[in-house]
Write a protein that holds these residues in place. Structure first.
Motif, mmCIF file in Angstrom:
data_model
loop_
_atom_site.group_PDB
_atom_site.id
_atom_site.type_symbol
_atom_site.label_atom_id
_atom_site.label_comp_id
_atom_site.label_asym_id
_atom_site.label_seq_id
_atom_site.Cartn_x
_atom_site.Cartn_y
_atom_site.Cartn_z
ATOM 1 N N ALA A 353 2.217 27.556 22.521
ATOM 2 C CA ALA A 353 1.074 27.463 21.596
ATOM 3 C C ALA A 353 1.439 28.084 20.254
ATOM 4 O O ALA A 353 1.137 27.524 19.192
ATOM 5 N N LYS A 354 2.135 29.226 20.305
ATOM 6 C CA LYS A 354 2.522 29.918 19.072
ATOM 7 C C LYS A 354 3.495 29.046 18.253
ATOM 8 O O LYS A 354 3.338 28.866 17.049
ATOM 9 N N GLU A 355 4.477 28.495 18.945
ATOM 10 C CA GLU A 355 5.454 27.662 18.215
ATOM 11 C C GLU A 355 4.785 26.407 17.671
ATOM 12 O O GLU A 355 5.116 25.943 16.573
ATOM 13 N N PHE A 356 3.821 25.858 18.429
ATOM 14 C CA PHE A 356 3.122 24.676 17.928
ATOM 15 C C PHE A 356 2.392 24.996 16.629
ATOM 16 O O PHE A 356 2.429 24.233 15.662
ATOM 17 N N THR A 357 1.725 26.145 16.591
ATOM 18 C CA THR A 357 0.987 26.542 15.388
ATOM 19 C C THR A 357 1.933 26.665 14.196
ATOM 20 O O THR A 357 1.619 26.217 13.086
ATOM 21 N N GLN A 358 3.119 27.248 14.434
ATOM 22 C CA GLN A 358 4.101 27.375 13.341
ATOM 23 C C GLN A 358 4.575 25.994 12.861
ATOM 24 O O GLN A 358 4.659 25.735 11.665
ATOM 25 N N THR A 359 4.844 25.112 13.816
ATOM 26 C CA THR A 359 5.305 23.771 13.451
ATOM 27 C C THR A 359 4.216 23.020 12.689
ATOM 28 O O THR A 359 4.497 22.312 11.716
ATOM 29 N N ALA A 360 2.988 23.186 13.155
ATOM 30 C CA ALA A 360 1.864 22.492 12.507
ATOM 31 C C ALA A 360 1.719 22.937 11.051
ATOM 32 O O ALA A 360 1.377 22.135 10.177
ATOM 33 N N GLU A 361 2.005 24.204 10.792
ATOM 34 C CA GLU A 361 1.946 24.700 9.400
ATOM 35 C C GLU A 361 2.920 23.931 8.528
ATOM 36 O O GLU A 361 2.601 23.519 7.412
#
Ligand code: FEO
Length: 398
Positions: A353-361
């Motif tokens: 979830a954390k990595e997804f949020t970073q990628t989404a940014e």
């Protein structure tokens, strides 16, 4: 297929490629194939417009020579240097050394770099015309459709636009080259969108510029170098390009592209209920198991829909790699400004979830929620998952 007349003196002399599995070594065409459309204009001067990939040179020469001896060719127009259109060029020049090559200044440079060709090259300028007798060619320089050297060629008397990659599609031509009634035009339109999102879509400004240029030119036939020749409704494919290029700056339609991967079925179990929730909310949904579906088929849906739901387990403290790969491709293809959410399973310590949020940014995607769980989803988790899908889908239409 045998040559097919498009207009008096203008003939399709293309070939189907049912052998190549990955177009550009990247985009799957295993089922669909692709055509390399080449066109011959026979007049006081004989001209070939665009050629084909090198491996089909023999079949292609048979096509050409059934209509005109190679030594009687005067010009070869190179609208685009990519080797799916120029692979046969060196062999052609061996058999027809008299031929003059017509292309842009950048084409001249690339001819040397790709094939060591430096002689008999004539640089044409935007708007320049060449009279062939009854036919007149006008060159319309349209950089980055698909490479910097690209141009289109317009035959003024019969109003045929030879557009090369632009307006083209994957898909071998099955017995007919035209968008005639009864032809699977819808299927070719889908393949044109796939081609657009795989190949062209990172140049929306250049597409808009080209469309503005073309709006001043009367076109009876759009003759791309891949896929259908549009003579029944040439405006249709041009208007699709208008719609698709606008999507680079305008909001995409409400709809969810659900990308998921699952190692042992736990994330997949959650996917089923999240999907259920999205459909409950009445929003169109397309589901892709990214471990099974090539990204070539995923990009069109990501491109035309405003919502992305990502289901991925945590893998080594981060996002499941097959999902990361698709998101990287979305970034490469400039599929930005989407609304997104995440769900997935983890075993002992999360991270996806954390990595997804970073990628989404990086993608400038707005993250509207995340739902993760340990191991397999409980009944309560599944109920929460369905509600999560509903809530996300409702936000897309808001
Ligand atoms: Fe059909 Fe850009 O090559």
């Amino acid at each position: 297929m045998l040559p097919i007349e498009i207009k008096p003196g203008i003939t399709w002399v293309g070939v189907n490629d049912r052998i190549t599995e990955l177009f550009e070594g990247l985009w799957t065409i295993k089922q669909e194939g692709v055509s390399y459309n080449s066109y011959l204009i026979r007049d006081e001067k004989n001209v070939v417009i665009d050629l084909c990939k090198s491996m089909l040179t023999g079949e292609y020469f048979d096509q050409l020579q059934s209509l005109v001896p190679l030594e009687k060719l005067d010009y070869v127009v190179i609208n685009h240097m990519e080797p799916d259109h120029t692979g046969a060029l060196r062999s052609l020049l061996k058999n027809a050394p008299q031929v003059q090559i017509l292309g842009t200044a950048k084409t001249q440079d690339m001819l040397n770099k790709f094939y060591g060709i430096t002689e008999n090259v004539r640089v044409v300028k935007d708007g320049e015309t060449i009279n062939l007798g009854k036919h007149t060619l006008r060159f319309v320089v349209v950089p980055f459709l698909h490479w910097p050297e690209t141009m289109m060629t317009y035959e003024e008397n019969q109003k045929v636009l030879f557009s090369c990659d632009a307006f083209g599609s994957y898909g071998a031509l099955n017995g007919n080259i035209f968008d005639d009634p009864g032809m699977p035009v819808d299927w070719f339109e889908e393949e044109a969108l796939r081609y657009y999102t795989n190949i062209i879509s990172i140049f929306p400004k250049q597409v808009r510029k080209a469309l503005a240029r073309l709006s001043t030119i009367p076109v009876d036939v759009v003759a791309p170098s891949h896929g259908l020749v549009w003579r029944n409704n040439p405006k249709r494919i041009i208007s699709l390009y208008d719609t698709w290029s606008n999507l680079a700056t305008e909001p995409a339609d409400p709809g969810v592209t659900l990308l998921y991967a699952s190692m042992y079925g736990n994330t997949e179990e959650m996917m089923e209920v999240v999907a259920q929730g999205i459909v409950d909310a009445g929003v169109p949904l397309n589901i892709f198991n990214v471990s099974k579906t090539p990204v070539s088929y995923i990009l069109p849906k990501l491109y035309v829909q405003n919502g992305v739901m990502v289901g991925a387990p945590t893998y080594e403290g981060g996002l499941f790699p097959a999902i990361s790969d698709v998101l990287k491709m979305a970034e490469a293809k400039h599929i930005l400004h989407r609304k997104a959410a995440y769900f997935g399973s983890y075993a002992w310590l999360g991270g996806a979830a954390k990595e997804f949020t970073q990628t989404a940014e990086t993608l400038e995607w707005e993250v509207m929620g995340a739902l993760d769980f340990t191991g397999s989803p409980s009944r309560e988790d599944l109920v929460r998952g369905r509600a999560f899908g509903v809530e996300f889908a409702k936000k897309l239409s808001a």
